[in-house]
Design an enzyme around this catalytic site. Structure first.
Site, PDB file in Angstrom:
ATOM      1  N   SER A 149      45.036 -41.272  82.554  1.00 37.62           N
ATOM      2  CA  SER A 149      46.178 -41.675  83.377  1.00 37.62           C
ATOM      3  C   SER A 149      47.477 -41.081  82.836  1.00 37.62           C
ATOM      4  O   SER A 149      47.596 -40.759  81.651  1.00 37.62           O
ATOM      5  CB  SER A 149      46.301 -43.198  83.411  1.00 37.62           C
ATOM      6  OG  SER A 149      45.097 -43.789  83.827  1.00 37.62           O
TER       7      SER A 149
HETATM    8  N1  SAH Z   1      41.976 -45.833  81.366  1.00 39.90           N
HETATM    9  C1  SAH Z   1      41.555 -44.460  81.485  1.00 39.90           C
HETATM   10  C2  SAH Z   1      41.654 -43.970  82.911  1.00 39.90           C
HETATM   11  C3  SAH Z   1      40.476 -43.149  83.259  1.00 39.90           C
HETATM   12  S1  SAH Z   1      40.247 -42.805  84.973  1.00 39.90           S
HETATM   13  C4  SAH Z   1      42.336 -43.582  80.530  1.00 39.90           C
HETATM   14  O1  SAH Z   1      43.347 -44.023  79.959  1.00 39.90           O
HETATM   15  O2  SAH Z   1      41.931 -42.436  80.331  1.00 39.90           O
HETATM   16  C5  SAH Z   1      39.330 -44.215  85.502  1.00 39.90           C
HETATM   17  C6  SAH Z   1      37.984 -44.420  84.856  1.00 39.90           C
HETATM   18  O3  SAH Z   1      37.373 -45.497  85.556  1.00 39.90           O
HETATM   19  C7  SAH Z   1      37.013 -43.254  84.943  1.00 39.90           C
HETATM   20  O4  SAH Z   1      36.547 -42.928  83.663  1.00 39.90           O
HETATM   21  C8  SAH Z   1      35.881 -43.791  85.823  1.00 39.90           C
HETATM   22  O5  SAH Z   1      34.598 -43.304  85.476  1.00 39.90           O
HETATM   23  C9  SAH Z   1      35.979 -45.280  85.571  1.00 39.90           C
HETATM   24  N2  SAH Z   1      35.380 -46.112  86.611  1.00 39.90           N
HETATM   25  C10 SAH Z   1      35.396 -45.943  87.968  1.00 39.90           C
HETATM   26  N3  SAH Z   1      34.715 -46.944  88.573  1.00 39.90           N
HETATM   27  C11 SAH Z   1      34.271 -47.760  87.570  1.00 39.90           C
HETATM   28  C12 SAH Z   1      33.498 -48.957  87.559  1.00 39.90           C
HETATM   29  N4  SAH Z   1      33.055 -49.528  88.676  1.00 39.90           N
HETATM   30  N5  SAH Z   1      33.220 -49.531  86.364  1.00 39.90           N
HETATM   31  C13 SAH Z   1      33.666 -48.971  85.208  1.00 39.90           C
HETATM   32  N6  SAH Z   1      34.389 -47.840  85.160  1.00 39.90           N
HETATM   33  C14 SAH Z   1      34.695 -47.229  86.324  1.00 39.90           C
END
Ligand code: SAH
Length: 232
Positions: free
Chosen positions: A72
């Site tokens: 993010s």
């Molecule tokens: N907090 C992260 C943001 C990553 S993007 C950071 O700081 O890098 C969002 C993430 O959510 C992705 O890795 C994606 O695989 C995960 N995601 C999407 N749907 C999900 C679900 N149902 N359960 C767990 N993770 C999920």
């Protein structure tokens, strides 16, 4: 990806000076919590992205982390952390849905007693878990699972931070909030308007929603295998 010496201090485009410039930018964009800004200046974001992208780590942008996912934007990480901390509850137990690179977890963890973070993509879960361990985070528990069901065995949570956007708020997350707990979540369809929402649970049945700024997140994906196994 993380088999390298962890250069936490950084230099040049990853130095303290570059990080301080990012902090000033976030302050100008409206982040007010100085403790959060301090954390942004300390957490080595360049170690949460591929080495080739490390020189861009202190720009205020989302960056690819593989598997179609992104780390993010620093602004939104600071904003969600700031919103999670605006509470009367001591943050003993917190859940993050969407571990991804681990950056949001690393910024939030020092403010809470226990941070549980769930990710559905196994290689991301594995590499991030290792990175967080190497960086010395002892209060983060990484779990491989579909976070649209929350994490029932650890509930209730004083705060839940969701870093992927569902079209509607998953009921399980509302149910797993402690009284006075807060859910910080982007809601909306891909490619159209998503908004950052904060939902506070006042009492068992009484929830209050505040809608904040427009945001852009990758989708929260509900694993059909998990849902069918729980419904059948
Ligand atoms: N907090 C992260 C943001 C990553 S993007 C950071 O700081 O890098 C969002 C993430 O959510 C992705 O890795 C994606 O695989 C995960 N995601 C999407 N749907 C999900 C679900 N149902 N359960 C767990 N993770 C999920």
């Amino acid at each position: 990806m993380y088999n390298r010496n962890l250069d936490i201090k950084g230099s040049g485009m990853t130095s303290q000076r570059t990080r301080n410039r990012l902090v000033q930018l976030l302050r100008n964009k409206g982040i007010e919590d100085e403790a959060v800004l301090h954390m942004i200046s300390k957490v080595p974001r360049h170690l949460f992205v591929d080495e080739a992208l490390s020189i861009r780590a202190y720009e205020n942008n989302a960056l690819p982390i593989g598997y179609g996912q992104t780390i993010s934007q620093p602004y939104i990480v600071a904003r969600m952390t700031e919103l999670a901390l605006k509470t009367e509850l001591p943050l003993n137990k917190v859940l993050e849905v969407g571990t991804g690179s681990g950056y949001q977890a690393a910024v939030l963890a020092p403010f809470v007693k226990e941070l549980h973070t769930v990710e559905r993509i196994q290689p991301l879960y594995m590499s991030t878990k290792q990175l967080l361990r190497e960086l010395g985070y002892r209060n983060i528990r990484a779990v491989l699972s579909d976070g649209s069901w929350g994490l029932a065995k650890e509930a209730p949570f004083d705060a839940i931070v969701v870093t992927a956007a569902p079209e509607q708020v998953p009921a399980a997350l509302l149910e797993q909030l402690a009284e006075k707990g807060r859910l910080i979540i982007p809601v909306g369809q891909q490619g159209s308007a998503q908004a950052l929402q904060v939902i506070t649970r006042h009492t068992e049945q009484d929830y209050e929603t505040h809608i904040y700024e427009p945001v852009q997140f990758v989708p929260l994906i509900r694993d059909t295998s998990t849902s069918s196994s729980t419904t059948s």
